[in-house]
Design a protein around this motif. Structure first.
Motif, PDB file in Angstrom:
ATOM      1  N   GLY A  21     -27.905  30.121  -3.560  1.00 32.80           N
ATOM      2  CA  GLY A  21     -26.535  29.613  -3.586  1.00 32.80           C
ATOM      3  C   GLY A  21     -26.339  28.525  -2.553  1.00 32.80           C
ATOM      4  N   ARG A  22     -25.320  28.668  -1.736  1.00 35.64           N
ATOM      5  CA  ARG A  22     -25.068  27.671  -0.692  1.00 35.64           C
ATOM      6  C   ARG A  22     -24.233  28.301   0.419  1.00 35.64           C
ATOM      7  N   GLU A 134     -23.087  23.770  -7.438  1.00 34.80           N
ATOM      8  CA  GLU A 134     -21.733  24.302  -7.325  1.00 34.80           C
ATOM      9  C   GLU A 134     -21.504  25.420  -8.341  1.00 34.80           C
ATOM     10  N   ASP A 135     -22.288  25.417  -9.441  1.00 39.14           N
ATOM     11  CA  ASP A 135     -22.081  26.372 -10.513  1.00 39.14           C
ATOM     12  C   ASP A 135     -23.082  27.507 -10.489  1.00 39.14           C
ATOM     13  N   GLN A 136     -23.888  27.585  -9.451  1.00 41.89           N
ATOM     14  CA  GLN A 136     -24.961  28.558  -9.440  1.00 41.89           C
ATOM     15  C   GLN A 136     -24.928  29.396  -8.161  1.00 41.89           C
ATOM     16  N   ALA A 139     -21.611  31.483  -3.114  1.00 36.73           N
ATOM     17  CA  ALA A 139     -21.140  30.588  -2.066  1.00 36.73           C
ATOM     18  C   ALA A 139     -20.660  31.408  -0.880  1.00 36.73           C
ATOM     19  N   VAL A 140     -21.143  31.021   0.308  1.00 35.53           N
ATOM     20  CA  VAL A 140     -20.695  31.633   1.559  1.00 35.53           C
ATOM     21  C   VAL A 140     -19.961  30.553   2.339  1.00 35.53           C
ATOM     22  N   GLU A 141     -18.668  30.734   2.544  1.00 38.82           N
ATOM     23  CA  GLU A 141     -17.838  29.742   3.223  1.00 38.82           C
ATOM     24  C   GLU A 141     -17.314  30.343   4.515  1.00 38.82           C
TER      25      GLU A 141
END
Length: 275
Positions: A21-22, A134-136, A139-141
Motif C-alpha cells: 500500500g502506502r 491510490e487504488d491498491q 493506506a496509512v495516514e
C-alpha cells in the motif's frame, strides 16, 4: 472502504509495518499528538480484513501500526522460479531473490506475450492498464509533531514524509521513499527511488535498483549512499563537514558543492561529476 483511527496525545514516535500500500506522514510543529488513520480502498476482501485485524496501539510514547498481512506476501527463502498453469516464471535480481506478490487466480500469456520496457515497481495491471497505487493495498495516514522519529518496515509500499523528522529508519522491498527534512536517515530499498529533500546530520542510504537524490545535505558525520543499479545525485551545503562515500555499480554520480568534504565516489558503468 474500511477505516480505523487512533489518537495518541503523548506520542512522539511511530513504528509502522505494512505489507502493501502506502504510508504518508505529515508533521506539524504545532501538533501535540499523533493521529493515525488506516484505510482500505474496498469494503471487503483481503485489504479490508487486514485493516480490521491490524495492530493499532500506543505504548510509552510510541504508536505502532502493524498491517503486515495487507495484500503482498514476502518470501524470505531464495526463489528461483514460480510455476502457474504449466508455465514457469523465473525471477532474477534483488536481495536473495525476494519476491513480493499478490494471490494469483489465473495468469495467461497469449500470442501478444508480456513485455516490460524499463522498470516497473509495485504496479498492478488490470485489463492492460496500470492501476494507480491510490487504488491498491492499504493506506496509512499519519499526522504527528515535527521532530519525531519514524521506523518503517514495508513490503511493497511507498513512503512519503511531508515536513521534518528527527530520524527515519526504513526498509522497503518495492516502493519509493520521499522525505521532506530529516536529521538522521537510514534507508534501505530493494527496488525503488529514494528522494531526500534535506538531511541535517547523517545518512546511510542503500538501494539495489533505484536512483537516490539528496537535494540538500548539511551533515557533520560520515555518510554513505550506495546503489547497485541507479544514479546518485547529492547537493551539499558549505556548512556540511565529515566524509561522504558514494558508490554505484551502474549509474552516474553527480555532486554539487561537495569538494570540501572527505569525498569518495565510484561507479563501474557511468560518469562521476563534481560541480
Amino acid at each position: 472502504m474500511t477505516v480505523r483511527t487512533l489518537t495518541a496525545p503523548a506520542a512522539r514516535h511511530l513504528h509502522v509495518f505494512l505489507g502493501a500500500g502506502r504510508v504518508v506522514v505529515t508533521t506539524d510543529p504545532a501538533a501535540t499528538e499523533v493521529r493515525v488513520r488506516i484505510r482500505s480502498v474496498r469494503d471487503t476482501g483481503p485489504d479490508a480484513e487486514a485493516v480490521e485485524q491490524a495492530l493499532l496501539m500506543e505504548r510509552d510514547g510510541t504508536v505502532q501500526v502493524d498491517i503486515r498481512n495487507a495484500r503482498a506476501r514476502t518470501v524470505d527463502e531464495p526463489v528461483r522460479a514460480h510455476t502457474r498453469g504449466g508455465s514457469v516464471f523465473n525471477f532474477h535480481g534483488g536481495v536473495n531473490n525476494t519476491v513480493f506478490y499478490d494471490t494469483v487466480e489465473t495468469m495467461e500469456i497469449g500470442s501478444g506475450g508480456i513485455r516490460v520496457d524499463g522498470n516497473v515497481t509495485g504496479a498492478v495491471v488490470t485489463m492492460g492498464t496500470i492501476a494507480s497505487s491510490e487504488d491498491q493495498g492499504v493506506a496509512v495516514e499519519v499526522e504527528m509533531p515535527a521532530g519525531g522519529n519514524v521506523l518503517a518496515n514495508l513490503g511493497a509500499a511507498d513512503l512519503g514524509v511531508h515536513g521534518a523528522l528527527n530520524s527515519l529508519t526504513s526498509t522497503t522491498g518495492a516502493g519509493s521513499v520521499r522525505v521532506g527534512s530529516v536529521e538522521v536517515a537510514r534507508v534501505t530499498v530493494v527496488s525503488g527511488q529514494v528522494t531526500l529533500a534535506r538531511v541535517g546530520e547523517l545518512m546511510q542510504v542503500s538501494t539495489t535498483s533505484g536512483a537516490v537524490t539528496v537535494n540538500c545535505y548539511e551533515g557533520h558525520d560520515d555518510s554513505r549512499v550506495s546503489a547497485i543499479s541507479g544514479a546518485i545525485t547529492v547537493g551539499v551545503l558549505p556548512t556540511a563537514s565529515g566524509s561522504l562515500d558514494l558508490e554505484t555499480v551502474t549509474g552516474a554520480i553527480t555532486t554539487t558543492g561537495a569538494r570540501h568534504l572527505r569525498l569518495a565516489a565510484s561507479t563501474t558503468i557511468g560518469h562521476v561529476h563534481h560541480g
